[in-house]
Every structure is written in C-alpha cells, then in structure tokens.
Design a protein around this motif. Structure first.
Motif, PDB file in Angstrom:
ATOM      1  N   LEU A   1       0.812  -1.217   0.000  1.00 30.02           N
ATOM      2  CA  LEU A   1       0.000   0.000   0.000  1.00 30.02           C
ATOM      3  C   LEU A   1       0.843   1.262   0.000  1.00 30.02           C
ATOM      4  CD1 LEU A   1      -2.544  -1.155   2.736  1.00 30.02           C
ATOM      5  CD2 LEU A   1      -2.991  -1.036   0.281  1.00 30.02           C
ATOM      6  N   ASP A   2       2.148   1.105   0.121  1.00 32.65           N
ATOM      7  CA  ASP A   2       3.075   2.230   0.231  1.00 32.65           C
ATOM      8  C   ASP A   2       2.887   3.208  -0.931  1.00 32.65           C
ATOM      9  OD1 ASP A   2       5.106   3.916   0.898  1.00 32.65           O
ATOM     10  OD2 ASP A   2       6.713   2.431   0.787  1.00 32.65           O
ATOM     11  N   GLY A   3       2.681   4.480  -0.579  1.00 37.77           N
ATOM     12  CA  GLY A   3       2.531   5.510  -1.592  1.00 37.77           C
ATOM     13  C   GLY A   3       1.100   5.743  -2.038  1.00 37.77           C
ATOM     14  N   GLY A   4       0.200   4.878  -1.605  1.00 38.16           N
ATOM     15  CA  GLY A   4      -1.193   5.018  -2.020  1.00 38.16           C
ATOM     16  C   GLY A   4      -1.896   6.163  -1.309  1.00 38.16           C
ATOM     17  N   LEU A   5      -2.906   6.692  -1.946  1.00 39.75           N
ATOM     18  CA  LEU A   5      -3.691   7.787  -1.392  1.00 39.75           C
ATOM     19  C   LEU A   5      -5.157   7.461  -1.654  1.00 39.75           C
ATOM     20  CD1 LEU A   5      -3.651  10.619  -0.080  1.00 39.75           C
ATOM     21  CD2 LEU A   5      -3.633  11.570  -2.386  1.00 39.75           C
ATOM     22  N   PHE A   6      -5.861   7.085  -0.608  1.00 39.60           N
ATOM     23  CA  PHE A   6      -7.231   6.598  -0.775  1.00 39.60           C
ATOM     24  C   PHE A   6      -8.218   7.423   0.034  1.00 39.60           C
ATOM     25  CE2 PHE A   6      -4.389   3.052  -1.508  1.00 39.60           C
ATOM     26  CZ  PHE A   6      -4.864   2.556  -2.717  1.00 39.60           C
TER      27      PHE A   6
ATOM     28  N   LYS B   1     -17.335   3.376   2.268  1.00 47.29           N
ATOM     29  CA  LYS B   1     -17.075   3.050   0.862  1.00 47.29           C
ATOM     30  C   LYS B   1     -15.788   3.758   0.431  1.00 47.29           C
ATOM     31  CE  LYS B   1     -20.318   2.348  -2.082  1.00 47.29           C
ATOM     32  NZ  LYS B   1     -21.444   2.421  -3.049  1.00 47.29           N
ATOM     33  N   PHE B   2     -14.912   3.010  -0.223  1.00 45.91           N
ATOM     34  CA  PHE B   2     -13.702   3.581  -0.799  1.00 45.91           C
ATOM     35  C   PHE B   2     -14.089   4.310  -2.082  1.00 45.91           C
ATOM     36  CE2 PHE B   2     -11.655   1.025   2.246  1.00 45.91           C
ATOM     37  CZ  PHE B   2     -10.305   1.338   2.295  1.00 45.91           C
ATOM     38  N   GLU B   3     -13.887   5.633  -2.100  1.00 49.15           N
ATOM     39  CA  GLU B   3     -14.169   6.394  -3.312  1.00 49.15           C
ATOM     40  C   GLU B   3     -13.041   6.237  -4.320  1.00 49.15           C
ATOM     41  OE1 GLU B   3     -15.000  10.408  -2.112  1.00 49.15           O
ATOM     42  OE2 GLU B   3     -17.108   9.906  -1.759  1.00 49.15           O
ATOM     43  N   THR B   4     -11.847   5.919  -3.829  1.00 51.01           N
ATOM     44  CA  THR B   4     -10.700   5.634  -4.698  1.00 51.01           C
ATOM     45  C   THR B   4     -10.679   4.141  -4.957  1.00 51.01           C
ATOM     46  OG1 THR B   4      -9.492   7.394  -3.549  1.00 51.01           O
ATOM     47  CG2 THR B   4      -8.219   5.939  -5.009  1.00 51.01           C
ATOM     48  N   ARG B   5     -10.633   3.749  -6.225  1.00 55.86           N
ATOM     49  CA  ARG B   5     -10.659   2.322  -6.563  1.00 55.86           C
ATOM     50  C   ARG B   5      -9.415   1.624  -6.031  1.00 55.86           C
ATOM     51  NH1 ARG B   5     -14.256   0.261  -9.961  1.00 55.86           N
ATOM     52  NH2 ARG B   5     -12.834  -1.429 -10.503  1.00 55.86           N
ATOM     53  N   ILE B   6      -9.638   0.405  -5.492  1.00 52.53           N
ATOM     54  CA  ILE B   6      -8.524  -0.396  -5.000  1.00 52.53           C
ATOM     55  C   ILE B   6      -8.870  -1.865  -5.175  1.00 52.53           C
ATOM     56  CG2 ILE B   6      -9.438  -0.257  -2.646  1.00 52.53           C
ATOM     57  CD1 ILE B   6      -6.553  -0.579  -1.632  1.00 52.53           C
ATOM     58  N   PHE B   7      -7.889  -2.634  -5.620  1.00 53.54           N
ATOM     59  CA  PHE B   7      -8.077  -4.079  -5.792  1.00 53.54           C
ATOM     60  C   PHE B   7      -7.578  -4.753  -4.525  1.00 53.54           C
ATOM     61  CE2 PHE B   7      -6.794  -8.332  -7.264  1.00 53.54           C
ATOM     62  CZ  PHE B   7      -7.940  -8.723  -7.953  1.00 53.54           C
TER      63      PHE B   7
ATOM     64  N   ASN C   1      -0.829  -9.369  -5.906  1.00 55.93           N
ATOM     65  CA  ASN C   1       0.054  -8.278  -5.480  1.00 55.93           C
ATOM     66  C   ASN C   1       0.283  -7.271  -6.593  1.00 55.93           C
ATOM     67  OD1 ASN C   1       0.350  -9.289  -2.873  1.00 55.93           O
ATOM     68  ND2 ASN C   1       2.148 -10.514  -3.410  1.00 55.93           N
ATOM     69  N   ARG C   2       0.426  -7.760  -7.822  1.00 61.86           N
ATOM     70  CA  ARG C   2       0.631  -6.854  -8.954  1.00 61.86           C
ATOM     71  C   ARG C   2      -0.596  -5.968  -9.159  1.00 61.86           C
ATOM     72  NH1 ARG C   2       3.527 -11.225 -11.479  1.00 61.86           N
ATOM     73  NH2 ARG C   2       1.655 -11.923 -12.580  1.00 61.86           N
ATOM     74  N   ARG C   3      -1.773  -6.582  -9.071  1.00 64.19           N
ATOM     75  CA  ARG C   3      -2.995  -5.808  -9.297  1.00 64.19           C
ATOM     76  C   ARG C   3      -3.248  -4.824  -8.155  1.00 64.19           C
ATOM     77  NH1 ARG C   3      -7.864  -9.190 -11.859  1.00 64.19           N
ATOM     78  NH2 ARG C   3      -8.642  -7.041 -11.877  1.00 64.19           N
ATOM     79  N   LEU C   4      -2.914  -5.239  -6.937  1.00 65.23           N
ATOM     80  CA  LEU C   4      -3.036  -4.318  -5.810  1.00 65.23           C
ATOM     81  C   LEU C   4      -2.091  -3.141  -5.993  1.00 65.23           C
ATOM     82  CD1 LEU C   4      -3.914  -3.380  -3.022  1.00 65.23           C
ATOM     83  CD2 LEU C   4      -2.322  -5.031  -2.012  1.00 65.23           C
ATOM     84  N   ARG C   5      -0.837  -3.418  -6.341  1.00 63.64           N
ATOM     85  CA  ARG C   5       0.142  -2.356  -6.530  1.00 63.64           C
ATOM     86  C   ARG C   5      -0.279  -1.415  -7.659  1.00 63.64           C
ATOM     87  NH1 ARG C   5       2.759   0.155  -3.448  1.00 63.64           N
ATOM     88  NH2 ARG C   5       4.072   0.898  -5.144  1.00 63.64           N
ATOM     89  N   ARG C   6      -0.851  -1.994  -8.709  1.00 61.27           N
ATOM     90  CA  ARG C   6      -1.293  -1.155  -9.832  1.00 61.27           C
ATOM     91  C   ARG C   6      -2.387  -0.192  -9.372  1.00 61.27           C
ATOM     92  NH1 ARG C   6      -3.348  -4.921 -13.671  1.00 61.27           N
ATOM     93  NH2 ARG C   6      -1.185  -5.602 -13.783  1.00 61.27           N
ATOM     94  N   SER C   7      -3.322  -0.698  -8.536  1.00 60.11           N
ATOM     95  CA  SER C   7      -4.390   0.186  -8.056  1.00 60.11           C
ATOM     96  C   SER C   7      -3.838   1.241  -7.101  1.00 60.11           C
ATOM     97  CB  SER C   7      -5.483  -0.642  -7.367  1.00 60.11           C
ATOM     98  OG  SER C   7      -5.028  -1.255  -6.170  1.00 60.11           O
ATOM     99  N   VAL C   8      -2.777   0.892  -6.348  1.00 57.22           N
ATOM    100  CA  VAL C   8      -2.128   1.861  -5.458  1.00 57.22           C
ATOM    101  C   VAL C   8      -1.486   2.962  -6.287  1.00 57.22           C
ATOM    102  CG1 VAL C   8      -0.217   2.188  -3.841  1.00 57.22           C
ATOM    103  CG2 VAL C   8      -1.775   0.253  -3.558  1.00 57.22           C
ATOM    104  N   GLN C   9      -0.783   2.574  -7.356  1.00 58.54           N
ATOM    105  CA  GLN C   9      -0.137   3.562  -8.221  1.00 58.54           C
ATOM    106  C   GLN C   9      -1.166   4.458  -8.886  1.00 58.54           C
ATOM    107  OE1 GLN C   9       2.073   0.954 -10.762  1.00 58.54           O
ATOM    108  NE2 GLN C   9       3.587   0.455  -9.176  1.00 58.54           N
ATOM    109  N   GLN C  10      -2.284   3.885  -9.303  1.00 53.13           N
ATOM    110  CA  GLN C  10      -3.328   4.675  -9.951  1.00 53.13           C
ATOM    111  C   GLN C  10      -3.969   5.656  -8.977  1.00 53.13           C
ATOM    112  OE1 GLN C  10      -5.811   1.522 -11.467  1.00 53.13           O
ATOM    113  NE2 GLN C  10      -4.678   1.363 -13.396  1.00 53.13           N
ATOM    114  N   SER C  11      -3.938   5.320  -7.680  1.00 56.17           N
ATOM    115  CA  SER C  11      -4.543   6.214  -6.687  1.00 56.17           C
ATOM    116  C   SER C  11      -3.796   7.530  -6.570  1.00 56.17           C
ATOM    117  CB  SER C  11      -4.584   5.531  -5.313  1.00 56.17           C
ATOM    118  OG  SER C  11      -3.287   5.481  -4.727  1.00 56.17           O
ATOM    119  N   MET C  12      -2.551   7.554  -7.036  1.00 56.79           N
ATOM    120  CA  MET C  12      -1.741   8.767  -6.932  1.00 56.79           C
ATOM    121  C   MET C  12      -1.823   9.614  -8.176  1.00 56.79           C
ATOM    122  SD  MET C  12       1.655   7.192  -5.067  1.00 56.79           S
ATOM    123  CE  MET C  12       1.844   5.818  -6.222  1.00 56.79           C
ATOM    124  N   GLU C  13      -2.441   9.084  -9.222  1.00 59.67           N
ATOM    125  CA  GLU C  13      -2.505   9.825 -10.485  1.00 59.67           C
ATOM    126  C   GLU C  13      -3.565  10.914 -10.471  1.00 59.67           C
ATOM    127  OE1 GLU C  13      -3.155   6.841 -13.399  1.00 59.67           O
ATOM    128  OE2 GLU C  13      -1.163   5.938 -13.175  1.00 59.67           O
TER     129      GLU C  13
END
Length: 445
Positions: A339-344, A362-368, A433-445
C-alpha cells in the motif's frame, strides 16, 4: 437472579462480543427467555451467505434441559430448507431431543446457545441431501441426480427467500410480494417480522435488519455470481425436482427464475445506495435541530482529528459540507507494504439512528483488495461493545486494509476475484500483489 436467567444473559453477552461473522443473537430487553438468532449460510454451500433466522424459547430448567428451537425463515411455512429443518419450523437435532442419536449426542448442561447454533450451521453443508436418514442406502446413480437437483433449488431459494425477499421487506420494495408472479410461489410476508396479530401498537422485532443490509453490501457480488452459475445450470421456469423425503406441505416447491432474481438483487443494491445517500440530507436536518446524535458525531469528529494529530498520523479526516453525518477519510498507504505511496479516500456515512444503524463505508478511490468489494465497500468488523465509537470503525477499516498475514476466513469473501487470487497458488498471489500495486499507483494519479 434466577440461575437460568443469569446463564442465558451471560451466553448472549459472550456471543454478542464474539467476532464470529456468521452468528448473531438478540432478544428484547425484558424477555431474555425468547431469543432470536441468525445464521449466515456457510461459504461453498448452497446456503452461501443466506440469512436464516431461528427462535429460541428457553425454559426455567435451562441449562439442564435444552431450549425449544424453531426455524422462522421458512417462506411462511411453505419451504423446507433442509432434511432436518422442516417447513413448519421444526429443527431435528439430537441435542434438542427432536431426533434420535447416541448418548454422546444428547443434550448436557455443558452445552449452550452457541453449540446449538453451530450444530444447526453444520446441517447447512455442501451436500445437505446427505442429512436425510437412509441416504446411505440410496442407489448411487439416482442419488447423485437427486443431490444435484436438491443443491440447485436450495441455492435458488436461499437467494430468493432468505436474501431477496427479506431485504425487499426491510427496504419497502414490493411490499405485496408480487414482483415475480410468474414464479407462482412468492411469499406474502416475512417470517422474520415476528408480528403479533391484533396488536396495533406492536412494533416488529427486527434485530438483524441493519446487519442484513450491511452484509448484503458485503456479499452482493457473491449473490450475482451464484445467479450466473444458476443460469448456466438450469432452464428459466424449470420446475423444482421433488426429493424422496419431501411431502405435501413439507418440501420445497417452485420454479427457477434467476433472471428475475438478478433484477431484484440489483434493485435492492440501488435502494441501499439511495438509503445511504439519504442519510446525508437527514443528517443536515438533524444538525439544524441539534439532535443528540448530531452533537455526538460532531464531538467524536473533533476527538478523532485531535487523536490523529497527537499520534502524528498522516491520515486526514474532514466533514463533507460540514455535515457530521458524512466523514471523508484520506488514508495514506502504510510504508514498506504493497500500500506504500497510495492515497485513498474513504467516505463514512452515518444514519440519524446511529449507533442502532451502523455506519456504511465506501472507498471512493478504486482499489483491488480481497477485503474490499468491487464497489468500494470494505469488509471490516468493529467490536459490538464499542460500536458507538467512530474511531473503532476507522481503525477496523484500516486494520482490514493493512493486515498482511490474515487467517483464511471465507466469511470475508466480498471481492470474489481478489479473494480467489489472494488465497490461490503462489502465482495467483503474485498476480494479486501486482494488481493491488497497480491500483495503489493509480490512486496517486
């Protein structure tokens, strides 16, 4: 205090404090001898995530004598959900004295409400047809066909009766029970209402109403998955097969109609989402009126903000439009984790009837994540003894999100796709883990 009352009160308290996500008990304050209980159907069975209610009548000789237990989720006495759970509500168990068994299976004072509930839950197995006496003597080929047919219709009726109709009644959807008349077996009322005829002032005792609403949001995707599975296995309007042990008035009659169930499930989901949104408007009115709940939530908000500052936590909490009934939490991913770096952003909505009605998150920021449903609903458990403490809810959500080595628990299956990967093979876990990390990275965009 009467010893039986003392024993019952203690058992109820212990069960309500427990974090078991599949059992619940309740009683009216002045009537501990009449207990309502709910069992949520086990995963990977045709009863999966259904809401099954039971009434306990406990005599003065308890615990020397077992309680009387009646199933009340029976389609108003028309549906037998198990060879050992009759349409009239009878529950056949040796520990209740309603079924023959060895001396080791008889009731003893060492047993209690929880042991009864677990025994009933064990009947809700992957293949309930095997609970029928004489099963071992059945012919194999014919027996396998019956097993399959029985599983299919229990799965259908679990969704239709224990989930869909129950939630429709709670939400006031189709109150006359005519949403799908082509089925020819729609129930006209809910056995869970526990009404008393002739008493106009009587308020139905519905202790699990809020629980079922919140769990519906947890398991919504699983219900839809069960519907898709059913569509692939049976024809629409196909008549239920009658089992050898079923009889007139003590069986499960009807027709399959999964497309109709799908529409009704979606309507319930939309109604629950609308109800949650409606709390915001109700909350603003409650704030204007300076109600006790509004004042309490405003004070708790200020305390949580101060707590985060004292603990030097990066997470941020704010009120949406100054409304103490709608909180917006900004969660910063835990360092050195996936979850490091994520912003939810997490929205926490409160009912004007809090804490009787628990908050909905409810998470308004998408996360896998295996503990967060596709629509953002998190699966978390806040202690019932502290359910009025908002910080407890926030911390429970964060704990569920950050837990790195959880014990396998199918009761937390709220995101079927993520759950399957998380608990699958090593390669599956890598993909998770890859899909979780991808959603974490997208949360910062």
């Amino acid at each position: 205090m009467d010893q039986s009352i003392f024993r019952i009160t203690k058992e109820l308290s212990d069960l309500q404090k427990d974090s078991d996500l599949s059992l619940a008990v309740a009683c009216r304050d002045a009537d501990v001898r009449n207990v309502m209980a709910m069992i949520i159907g086990p995963h990977d069975t045709p009863y999966e995530f259904g809401f099954f209610e039971f009434a306990f009548k406990i005599n003065q000789e308890y615990p020397r004598k077992s309680p009387q237990v009646t199933a009340t989720t029976t389609n108003e006495g028309r549906t037998r959900f198990n060879p050992n759970i009759y349409a009239n509500g009878k529950v056949c168990l040796s520990i209740l004295g309603t079924w023959r068994g060895s001396s080791k299976e008889q009731w003893s004072a060492a047993q209690g409400l929880e042991s009864i509930l677990l025994s009933i839950q064990s009947l809700m197995s992957m293949n309930p047809y095997e609970n029928e006496p004489g099963f071992e003597d059945a012919k194999e080929a014919h027996d396998k066909k019956n097993q399959k047919d029985y599983i299919q219709k229990i799965r259908h009726e679990t969704i239709r009766i224990s989930v869909v109709h129950r939630l429709e009644q709670y939400l006031g959807i189709n109150p006359d029970g005519t949403a799908s008349p082509e089925n020819g077996n729609e129930e006209s009322g809910s056995s869970a209402d526990n009404d008393m005829d002739g008493d106009e002032e009587f308020v139905p005792f519905e202790p699990f109403k809020d629980l079922c609403k919140r769990r519906f949001l947890w398991y919504y995707d699983s219900y839809l998955a069960a519907v898709e599975k059913g569509k692939s296995e049976v024809e629409e309007n196909q008549t239920f097969a009658r089992m050898p042990f079923e009889s007139q008035g003590n069986g499960m009659q009807g027709k399959f109609n999964y497309p109709e169930l799908e529409k009704r499930l979606k309507a319930i989901k939309a109604a629950l989402d609308a109800e949650t949104e409606g709390w915001a408007a109700e909350g603003l009115e409650a704030k204007i009126q300076d109600t006790t709940v509004a004042v309490n939530l405003q004070r708790q908000y200020e305390q949580v903000v101060e707590y985060f500052k004292r603990q030097d936590l990066a997470h941020n909490v704010e009120l949406v439009d100054g409304n103490p009934f709608v909180w917006l939490i900004t969660y910063f991913g835990k360092p050195m984790t996936n979850l490091d770096g994520g912003l939810f952003r997490i929205r926490l909505c409160f009912s004007p009837r809090f804490p009787t009605e628990q908050p909905r998150a409810k998470f308004e920021t998408r996360i896998f994540h295996h503990r967060i449903a596709a629509d953002g609903t998190p699966c978390y458990f806040a202690s019932l003894s502290r359910r009025e403490d908002v910080r407890t809810h926030i911390e429970a959500i964060i704990d569920a999100l950050e837990e790195e080595n959880p014990a396998y628990d199918p009761r937390t299956l709220v995101n079927p796709e993520a759950f399957k990967l998380f608990w699958g093979s090593p390669d599956d876990r890598k993909m998770y883990n890859r899909r979780l990390r991808r959603s974490v990275q997208q949360s910062m965009e």
